[in-house]
Design a protein around this motif. Sequence first.
Motif, mmCIF file in Angstrom:
data_model
loop_
_atom_site.group_PDB
_atom_site.id
_atom_site.type_symbol
_atom_site.label_atom_id
_atom_site.label_comp_id
_atom_site.label_asym_id
_atom_site.label_seq_id
_atom_site.Cartn_x
_atom_site.Cartn_y
_atom_site.Cartn_z
ATOM 1 N N LYS A 180 8.661 -3.291 5.356
ATOM 2 C CA LYS A 180 9.210 -2.066 4.769
ATOM 3 C C LYS A 180 10.600 -1.823 5.324
ATOM 4 C CE LYS A 180 9.446 1.743 6.671
ATOM 5 N NZ LYS A 180 8.590 2.868 6.926
ATOM 6 N N MET A 181 11.475 -1.383 4.460
ATOM 7 C CA MET A 181 12.797 -0.954 4.891
ATOM 8 C C MET A 181 12.768 0.564 4.975
ATOM 9 S SD MET A 181 14.340 -3.716 5.321
ATOM 10 C CE MET A 181 16.052 -3.200 5.514
ATOM 11 N N GLY A 182 13.426 1.114 5.975
ATOM 12 C CA GLY A 182 13.380 2.560 6.155
ATOM 13 C C GLY A 182 14.765 3.150 6.329
ATOM 14 N N VAL B 275 4.743 11.338 2.151
ATOM 15 C CA VAL B 275 4.818 10.300 1.117
ATOM 16 C C VAL B 275 6.232 10.254 0.548
ATOM 17 C CG1 VAL B 275 4.060 11.887 -0.731
ATOM 18 C CG2 VAL B 275 3.768 9.418 -1.017
ATOM 19 N N GLU B 276 6.662 9.035 0.190
ATOM 20 C CA GLU B 276 7.974 8.900 -0.434
ATOM 21 C C GLU B 276 7.924 7.802 -1.498
ATOM 22 O OE1 GLU B 276 10.367 8.372 2.982
ATOM 23 O OE2 GLU B 276 9.831 6.268 3.258
ATOM 24 N N PRO B 277 8.670 8.012 -2.595
ATOM 25 C CA PRO B 277 8.681 7.029 -3.686
ATOM 26 C C PRO B 277 9.606 5.861 -3.365
ATOM 27 C CG PRO B 277 10.057 8.901 -4.281
ATOM 28 C CD PRO B 277 9.495 9.199 -2.910
ATOM 29 N N LYS C 175 9.531 13.836 15.600
ATOM 30 C CA LYS C 175 10.904 13.778 16.154
ATOM 31 C C LYS C 175 11.041 12.515 16.993
ATOM 32 C CE LYS C 175 12.755 18.331 16.039
ATOM 33 N NZ LYS C 175 11.660 19.250 15.761
ATOM 34 N N PHE C 176 12.153 11.814 16.822
ATOM 35 C CA PHE C 176 12.337 10.555 17.544
ATOM 36 C C PHE C 176 13.806 10.161 17.536
ATOM 37 C CE2 PHE C 176 10.480 10.003 13.266
ATOM 38 C CZ PHE C 176 11.624 9.647 12.579
ATOM 39 N N SER C 177 14.140 9.237 18.450
ATOM 40 C CA SER C 177 15.457 8.595 18.418
ATOM 41 C C SER C 177 15.270 7.243 17.713
ATOM 42 C CB SER C 177 15.960 8.371 19.840
ATOM 43 O OG SER C 177 15.112 7.416 20.461
HETATM 44 O O1 0L1 Z 1 10.362 4.602 5.491
HETATM 45 C C1 0L1 Z 1 11.206 5.317 6.025
HETATM 46 O O2 0L1 Z 1 12.312 5.554 5.534
HETATM 47 C C2 0L1 Z 1 10.833 5.952 7.332
HETATM 48 C C3 0L1 Z 1 11.463 5.261 8.443
HETATM 49 C C4 0L1 Z 1 11.153 5.969 9.716
HETATM 50 C C5 0L1 Z 1 11.615 7.385 9.761
HETATM 51 C C6 0L1 Z 1 10.552 8.324 9.292
HETATM 52 O O3 0L1 Z 1 9.423 8.235 9.766
HETATM 53 O O4 0L1 Z 1 10.858 9.188 8.464
#
Ligand code: 0L1
Length: 256
Positions: A58-60, A102-104, A145-147
């Motif tokens: 997966k690309m994020g 969730v994201e498309p 929350k993260f770096s």
């Molecule tokens: O798939 C993504 O774009 C998420 C990458 C990691 C950041 C997040 O968890 O939103």
Amino acid sequence: MTSLAGLAQIVDEAARTAAEIPQLTDSLPELTVDDAYAIQALSVARRRLRGERRAGYKMGLTSRAKMQQVGVSEVVWGRLTDAMRLTEGGDLIRARYVHPRVEPEIAYLIGKPLEGEVSAAEALLAVEAIAPALEIIDSRYRDFKFSLPDVVADNSSSSGFYVGSWAKPSTEVGNLGILMEVNGRPVQIGSTAAILGHPVRSLVAAARLVARAGERLEPGDIVLAGGATAAHPLTPGEYLQTSFQSLGTLSFHVVA
Ligand code: 0L1
Ligand code: MG
């Protein structure tokens, strides 16, 4: 310093048990992005030892909306396993996650090996099929929350994905409209153009970035190109329906 294997165990156990953890960089501010990719590889190796099989990558953080949402400004990648694949139309069990969203996305099915510096045309020649997809992301870190090193070590928040019907590789996916609805109410509207301008750029980046880790995109791999909109947090009782122009619709229920 805790070993990289020890840190891999921490993030893997957090994902396996859906338990939130503090950011690794809270106690290890010197952790680098390279360390984080090593931790990610070790944590996914633990999944493989439990019987999970490679499913792809997966690309994020491939859109401005996603970068703004989490406050990180670099494309990241993670590894997918077969255990993360979810059944379209079924129930998503909220209790299996810490704080899922969730994201498309667009999914590429790889037909020929692909690695290193490639052009968009070369990348497309390696594609066997293209499909609409949904990614379930679930950062294991408290309050989401993260770096950058934290999120990379946590397999870039990989936790689940849905893939719709495969279409032929010549299908044009550069600027397709996307509508995500929750219980009939629109919550995200966007375009696949938000994915680095065109999702194929994400595939090109995947070939380049995984090669840095000594890996390549293999036939049968699925590559998720990244979210086209901001991610929607999931709550029991929601029915999610996401329509992708020309490609079809994906849906699921969220249950407790
Ligand atoms: O798939 C993504 O774009 C998420 C990458 C990691 C950041 C997040 O968890 O939103
Ligand atoms: Mg994503």
